[in-house]
Scaffold this motif. Structure first.
Motif, mmCIF file in Angstrom:
data_model
loop_
_atom_site.group_PDB
_atom_site.id
_atom_site.type_symbol
_atom_site.label_atom_id
_atom_site.label_comp_id
_atom_site.label_asym_id
_atom_site.label_seq_id
_atom_site.Cartn_x
_atom_site.Cartn_y
_atom_site.Cartn_z
ATOM 1 N N ASN A 132 0.830 -1.204 0.000
ATOM 2 C CA ASN A 132 0.000 0.000 0.000
ATOM 3 C C ASN A 132 0.862 1.251 0.000
ATOM 4 N N TYR A 133 0.402 2.244 -0.737
ATOM 5 C CA TYR A 133 1.105 3.511 -0.775
ATOM 6 C C TYR A 133 0.508 4.470 0.253
ATOM 7 N N ILE A 134 1.182 5.580 0.472
ATOM 8 C CA ILE A 134 0.750 6.545 1.465
ATOM 9 C C ILE A 134 -0.616 7.127 1.099
ATOM 10 N N HIS A 135 -1.496 7.177 2.072
ATOM 11 C CA HIS A 135 -2.817 7.788 1.889
ATOM 12 C C HIS A 135 -3.206 8.358 3.246
ATOM 13 N N LEU A 136 -3.087 9.682 3.380
ATOM 14 C CA LEU A 136 -3.232 10.312 4.684
ATOM 15 C C LEU A 136 -4.686 10.544 5.082
ATOM 16 N N THR A 137 -4.889 10.593 6.377
ATOM 17 C CA THR A 137 -6.169 11.035 6.911
ATOM 18 C C THR A 137 -5.994 12.437 7.455
ATOM 19 N N TYR A 138 -7.096 13.134 7.718
ATOM 20 C CA TYR A 138 -7.013 14.499 8.212
ATOM 21 C C TYR A 138 -6.408 14.511 9.621
ATOM 22 N N PRO A 139 -5.439 15.410 9.860
ATOM 23 C CA PRO A 139 -4.775 15.450 11.170
ATOM 24 C C PRO A 139 -5.692 15.926 12.296
ATOM 25 N N VAL A 140 -6.742 16.689 11.952
ATOM 26 C CA VAL A 140 -7.723 17.132 12.948
ATOM 27 C C VAL A 140 -9.084 16.581 12.506
ATOM 28 N N PRO A 141 -9.498 15.450 13.047
ATOM 29 C CA PRO A 141 -10.744 14.817 12.602
ATOM 30 C C PRO A 141 -11.957 15.733 12.647
ATOM 31 N N SER A 142 -11.990 16.661 13.603
ATOM 32 C CA SER A 142 -13.144 17.545 13.744
ATOM 33 C C SER A 142 -13.138 18.700 12.746
ATOM 34 N N LYS B 295 4.558 3.833 5.160
ATOM 35 C CA LYS B 295 4.250 3.713 3.736
ATOM 36 C C LYS B 295 4.947 4.803 2.941
ATOM 37 N N THR B 296 5.157 4.533 1.678
ATOM 38 C CA THR B 296 5.872 5.462 0.808
ATOM 39 C C THR B 296 4.953 5.984 -0.284
ATOM 40 N N THR B 297 5.486 6.888 -1.087
ATOM 41 C CA THR B 297 4.761 7.351 -2.269
ATOM 42 C C THR B 297 4.824 6.255 -3.328
ATOM 43 N N LYS B 298 4.109 6.436 -4.418
ATOM 44 C CA LYS B 298 4.134 5.445 -5.498
ATOM 45 C C LYS B 298 5.523 5.324 -6.102
ATOM 46 N N PHE C 144 -0.098 21.827 9.292
ATOM 47 C CA PHE C 144 0.211 20.470 8.828
ATOM 48 C C PHE C 144 1.060 20.539 7.562
ATOM 49 N N GLU C 145 2.190 19.823 7.580
ATOM 50 C CA GLU C 145 3.094 19.800 6.417
ATOM 51 C C GLU C 145 3.371 18.365 5.985
ATOM 52 N N VAL C 146 3.619 18.216 4.672
ATOM 53 C CA VAL C 146 4.060 16.944 4.099
ATOM 54 C C VAL C 146 5.379 17.196 3.387
ATOM 55 N N ARG C 147 6.373 16.376 3.685
ATOM 56 C CA ARG C 147 7.686 16.511 3.039
ATOM 57 C C ARG C 147 8.110 15.170 2.464
ATOM 58 N N THR C 148 8.563 15.168 1.238
ATOM 59 C CA THR C 148 9.047 13.956 0.576
ATOM 60 C C THR C 148 9.886 14.372 -0.628
ATOM 61 N N PRO C 149 10.966 13.713 -0.966
ATOM 62 C CA PRO C 149 11.451 12.439 -0.426
ATOM 63 C C PRO C 149 12.344 12.586 0.811
ATOM 64 N N THR C 150 12.675 13.834 1.213
ATOM 65 C CA THR C 150 13.475 14.025 2.420
ATOM 66 C C THR C 150 12.665 14.870 3.405
ATOM 67 N N LYS D 240 5.634 19.479 0.229
ATOM 68 C CA LYS D 240 4.629 19.251 -0.833
ATOM 69 C C LYS D 240 3.269 19.725 -0.333
ATOM 70 N N ASN D 241 2.340 19.906 -1.265
ATOM 71 C CA ASN D 241 1.001 20.325 -0.899
ATOM 72 C C ASN D 241 0.273 19.146 -0.243
ATOM 73 N N PRO D 242 -0.041 19.239 1.050
ATOM 74 C CA PRO D 242 -0.684 18.124 1.746
ATOM 75 C C PRO D 242 -2.009 17.694 1.118
ATOM 76 N N VAL D 243 -2.718 18.639 0.471
ATOM 77 C CA VAL D 243 -4.006 18.310 -0.134
ATOM 78 C C VAL D 243 -3.888 17.179 -1.142
ATOM 79 N N ASP D 244 -2.717 17.065 -1.773
ATOM 80 C CA ASP D 244 -2.503 16.004 -2.761
ATOM 81 C C ASP D 244 -2.462 14.634 -2.135
ATOM 82 N N TYR D 245 -2.318 14.550 -0.802
ATOM 83 C CA TYR D 245 -2.208 13.266 -0.113
ATOM 84 C C TYR D 245 -3.388 13.004 0.815
ATOM 85 N N LEU D 246 -4.269 13.987 0.940
ATOM 86 C CA LEU D 246 -5.435 13.840 1.809
ATOM 87 C C LEU D 246 -6.637 13.298 1.029
ATOM 88 N N PRO D 247 -7.651 12.777 1.727
ATOM 89 C CA PRO D 247 -8.832 12.243 1.038
ATOM 90 C C PRO D 247 -9.489 13.284 0.144
#
Length: 471
Positions: A332-342, A403-406, A451-457, A464-471
């Motif tokens: 499975n590849y990375i697929h994030l959930t929202y960091p603040v459920p509410s 998990k990693t990116t594709k 909330f931040e997303v960083r890849t590959p380091t 990176k734009n976190p929206v690209d990894y969120l639902p």
């Protein structure tokens, strides 16, 4: 009044706080790479003039806060670009001054060496000349003696010997005299060549010395001009930074006003390159430390107390958190959930304003903050100033995910401005596990989760734009 009421409407609020204008809309044209620094600077200065005209128009029309803030942010972005160009000029000027200083030092050393060589060679030449003169006088005396002796031939000189013993004695004497004369002549010739060569070398050294002195004078003149130019550029840079700070104060005042009106909080604008560099080093060290984390399948449940905290924003709350070892790798590849459920609405987007490189989820104080995906906590720490106040991300957490990116690259997520941290460095967390409570520590206008997303380091440059990894 209508404009103020409009700001409080949901759609206007969202537009007001996200400040939706992208870098491509406010950056230099696509031909930027082809522009010279001078041309690029001219373009930016023109854009700054345009934004100043927009601000004057808005002030004249008493425009709403949102529009004013967007133009201010646009101007700030251009000012930062301009500062970047001027800073490059300053760095180039420093490099040039350093290089010229080195050239001066090298020329001064070369002049000193040449002067010493000339002095030494002159002394050697004087000694050689004296020796030559001495040998030359001896040779002249020998020629004079031969001249005085007349035309008596060697054969006559030998045949007039009284006996064979005298003959042999005279013959040996003639041989030795002849040898001495030959050696004296060779010595004189050799000394003459040495003197001639030394004089030529001395002439070349004097020419070299003259050239080096001329070069040194020219370099010093150029250095003086470069230092004056550098000081001018540094003053220009300082002035532009002062202007930028003033614009940031104005923008932050409007930002605070808008935050209070809408309840959508974010971070103040700040020039935090030094702080980001410090954080980057820490993240790089942590990423390297946990890069080869041993993967096991053991899962345990423990009661975790909040991380040690200080300051009046901290809470004595505790929670039951699951501490689980990393699961075996899967496909499975990375697929994030929202960091603040509410709060699943992004209240300030990626690049929502200059240097905002994550997304914000405005939420009430002490809202649950969860792990966006399973992984290992590589940082759980506070960023504080010398006086103990929080700065930058405040109380923050960084997770290296299982998990990693594709593309197979590792993914890091960062959670900033929390009031209480519930996990510690080295702890493994599951997706959706409670890791902190939201707050407003550090550079924050009010309670929210940055909330931040960083890849590959884990580097700031790899955000990176976190929206690209969120639902």
């Amino acid at each position: 009044m209508k404009q103020i009421r409009a700001l409080k409407k949901p759609i206007s609020v969202l537009l007001a706080f996200c400040f939706i204008f992208t870098l491509t809309e406010i950056s230099i044209p696509t031909a930027k790479a082809e522009l010279s620094p001078e041309e690029e600077k001219a373009v930016i200065e023109q854009r700054i003039k345009e934004t100043n005209n927009k601000l004057e128009e808005l002030e004249a029309e008493s425009a709403d806060t949102k529009a004013h803030l967007e133009v201010l942010n646009e101007k700030i972005d251009y000012l930062e670009q301009e500062i970047g160009l001027v800073n490059n000029e300053v760095e180039e000027g420093k490099t040039e001054v350093t290089s010229l200083q080195q050239d001066c030092e090298e020329n001064e050393k070369a002049i000193l060496i040449a002067e010493n060589d000339i002095e030494q060679l002159t002394e050697e030449l004087d000694v050689a000349t004296d020796q030559f003169n001495e040998n030359y006088v001896a040779y002249c005396q020998r020629l004079r003696a031969m001249y005085i002796s007349g035309d008596t031939s060697i054969l006559s000189f030998l045949l007039t010997s009284d006996d064979i013993s005298q003959f042999l004695t005279r013959l040996e004497m003639l041989r030795r005299v002849s040898k001495k004369d030959s050696e004296l002549l060779d010595t004189i010739k050799s000394e003459m060549e040495d003197i001639k060569s030394s004089k030529k070398e001395l002439t070349e050294l004097e020419k070299k010395l003259t050239a080096k002195r001329t070069e040194l004078l020219q370099t010093k003149e150029q250095l003086e001009k470069s230092i004056i130019d550098l000081e001018s550029k540094q003053n220009n840079l300082s002035e532009k930074k002062t202007n930028l700070s003033a614009e940031m104060v104005g923008a932050n005042t409007l930002l605070r006003k808008l935050s209070d009106e809408t309840g959508y909080y974010t971070e103040y604008l700040e020039d935090n390159q030094e702080s980001l560099g410090e954080i980057d080093k820490k993240l790089a060290a942590a990423a390297n430390k946990y890069a080869d984390t041993v993967v096991t399948t053991t899962t345990t449940t423990t009661t975790t107390k909040p991380a040690t905290s200080s300051g009046n924003q901290n809470s004595n709350k505790s929670t039951t958190a699951t501490t689980a070892a990393p699961t075996q790798p899967n496909n499975n590849y990375i697929h994030l959930t929202y960091p603040v459920p509410s709060q699943t609405r992004v209240t300030c987007g990626f690049y929502g304003y200059p240097n905002h490189n994550g997304v914000d989820f405005a939420c009430p104080m002490n809202s649950n903050v969860v792990a966006a995906e399973s992984g290992t906590v590589i940082i759980s720490d506070d960023l504080v100033n010398p006086d103990g106040s929080y700065r930058s991300y405040g109380r923050y957490i960084v997770i290296l995910h299982d998990k990693t990116t594709k593309s197979g690259n590792p993914v890091y997520t960062l959670y900033g401005h929390t009031s209480v941290r519930l996990v510690s460095e080295g702890q493994h967390v599951e997706k959706g596990q409670l890791i902190a409570y939201s707050g407003s520590t550090g550079n924050s206008t009010g309670p929210h989760c940055h909330f931040e997303v960083r890849t590959p380091t884990a580097s700031y440059l790899d955000r990176k734009n976190p929206v690209d990894y969120l639902p």
